[in-house]
Structure formats: C-alpha cells, structure tokens
Design an enzyme around this catalytic site. Sequence first.
Site, short mmCIF file in Angstrom:
data_model
loop_
_atom_site.label_atom_id
_atom_site.label_comp_id
_atom_site.label_asym_id
_atom_site.label_seq_id
_atom_site.Cartn_x
_atom_site.Cartn_y
_atom_site.Cartn_z
N ASP A 77 141.41 32.73 -59.73
CA ASP A 77 140.84 33.14 -61.03
C ASP A 77 140.87 34.65 -61.28
O ASP A 77 139.86 35.22 -61.74
CB ASP A 77 139.40 32.60 -61.17
N CYS A 132 133.72 30.17 -57.73
CA CYS A 132 134.99 29.47 -57.53
C CYS A 132 135.57 29.67 -56.13
O CYS A 132 136.17 28.75 -55.57
CB CYS A 132 135.98 29.86 -58.61
N LYS A 189 142.40 24.61 -63.92
CA LYS A 189 141.25 23.75 -63.61
C LYS A 189 140.17 23.94 -64.67
O LYS A 189 140.18 24.93 -65.39
CB LYS A 189 140.71 24.07 -62.22
C1 VGL Z 1 133.88 30.95 -62.37
C2 VGL Z 1 131.88 30.67 -63.45
C3 VGL Z 1 132.48 29.89 -64.40
C4 VGL Z 1 134.62 31.56 -61.23
C5 VGL Z 1 134.50 30.16 -63.32
O1 VGL Z 1 135.86 31.75 -61.34
O2 VGL Z 1 133.97 31.88 -60.20
N1 VGL Z 1 132.57 31.19 -62.44
N2 VGL Z 1 133.79 29.63 -64.33
#
Ligand code: VGL
Length: 219
Positions: free
Chosen positions: A17, A159, A114
Amino acid sequence: MPATIRTKATDALLVIDLQADFMPGGALAVGDGDAVVPIANALMRRFDHVVVTQDWHPPGHASFASTHAAPPFSTKRLAYGDQTLWPDHCVQGAPGAALHPALDTDRAFLILRKGMEPGVDSYSAFVEADGRTTTGLAALLSARRVKRVFCCGLATDFCVAHSALDARAAGFDVFVVEDACRAIDADGSLDAAWARMNAAEVWRVQSREILGWCMTPSG
Ligand code: VGL
Ligand code: ZN
C-alpha cells in the site's frame, strides 16, 4: 557489517500500500510514509518474488466513515465484526489510489488489489476482513515454492500487520522489515500489532540486515 539475512529463491517480498493517500498530504496520511519508498525500492532488487499491493476501494465502501455518516476513526459493527471507519481513501482510479510515483514496480510479478468488495474491508493481502474470503495469494506464493515472506510498507499496524499475521497463519516464515514501514498508531494500535506479531513469531528485522550497511539508501 555484512548483511545478516541472505535472501534466497524461496523468499518473497510484499510491498504494501505505498499509495498517495497514505503519504503525507494524503487522505489517510501516515506520518513519514514516503520515507519507506526508497527502502522498498532497494529491497525489491534483492528478491526473486515481489508482490506490490494496492488498497482499491469502490466509492461508498463500507470502511469509509462517510458511507455511514459517522466520524472518521470511529468504530462500526458490520456483519463480519467491528470495523474502524476511515476517511475516504484509495478510491479505485482516483489519484489518491495511485502507487507512489517513485516506487519502482518493474520487478513485481503481481500488483494485488484488495478491499474491492463494497461491504468488506481487507487490510490483509491474504484474507479479507470477513476472515474467509481469500485473495489467493498464499496459493500463488506456494506454487512459486516460497517459504519465507518479508513485509514492508504502510501501515505497520494495519495492512502490514494483518498481512504478516495471515502469511504466518498460512504457514510461511514471516519477517516485517520495521524501518521499511510506518504506522498510523491510533489508540495504541502499533504496540498492539507488535504484541500480536511477536506472539505469532513474526520476526522484526531491519532493512540493513538484508541490504547490508553500505546499501542502506540515504534519501
Ligand atoms: C490501511 C486503513 C485502511 C493500510 C488501508 O494500508 O494500512 N489502513 N485501509
Ligand atoms: Zn483501506
């Protein structure tokens, strides 16, 4: 100091991410998040199997506070359990969902998206938040004879931690490269994540152990 972890053909790296919305100035900014991009780039060159993940939500996703007219960072009971509600982030195709422009994805064999199911979040790259729906990643890594999974990216306590724990549950030996991650750290979530990872024997390592001191990127 030489590298103390020698990477092998049976090692995979997950780069989690590294997207605009998680960078300083983004919708769900993780402090200093952009600092991990050069480290991730250096790490990727040491692995034969690289997966880059991308949080990729439809508009009106169940994890968005706006969907429930609730305040961001509050908690809502959904069908699969308690869900933290976030500012709208990583909306499919929006600029905030883009990977960081300096991230070098050339060596990734897969960009795994995802959190696409409207009603189900997925912090983990392996299993969605309903605890059942698999992304297929564990099978894909096993098919490539991967035994060890190294994780880096954002956010350590969400994540990255969920992906590391699920990789462990899938039977891999798992390492989180601490300095190649940054945390959201809301309400003690970082300490809680490390406690869970320690209990699961997810190992905490530093990028210099893989890269060697001389390869530690400066910028
Ligand atoms: C994430 C909160 C919501 C992350 C993704 O990548 O850690 N955190 N969506
Ligand atoms: Zn998300």
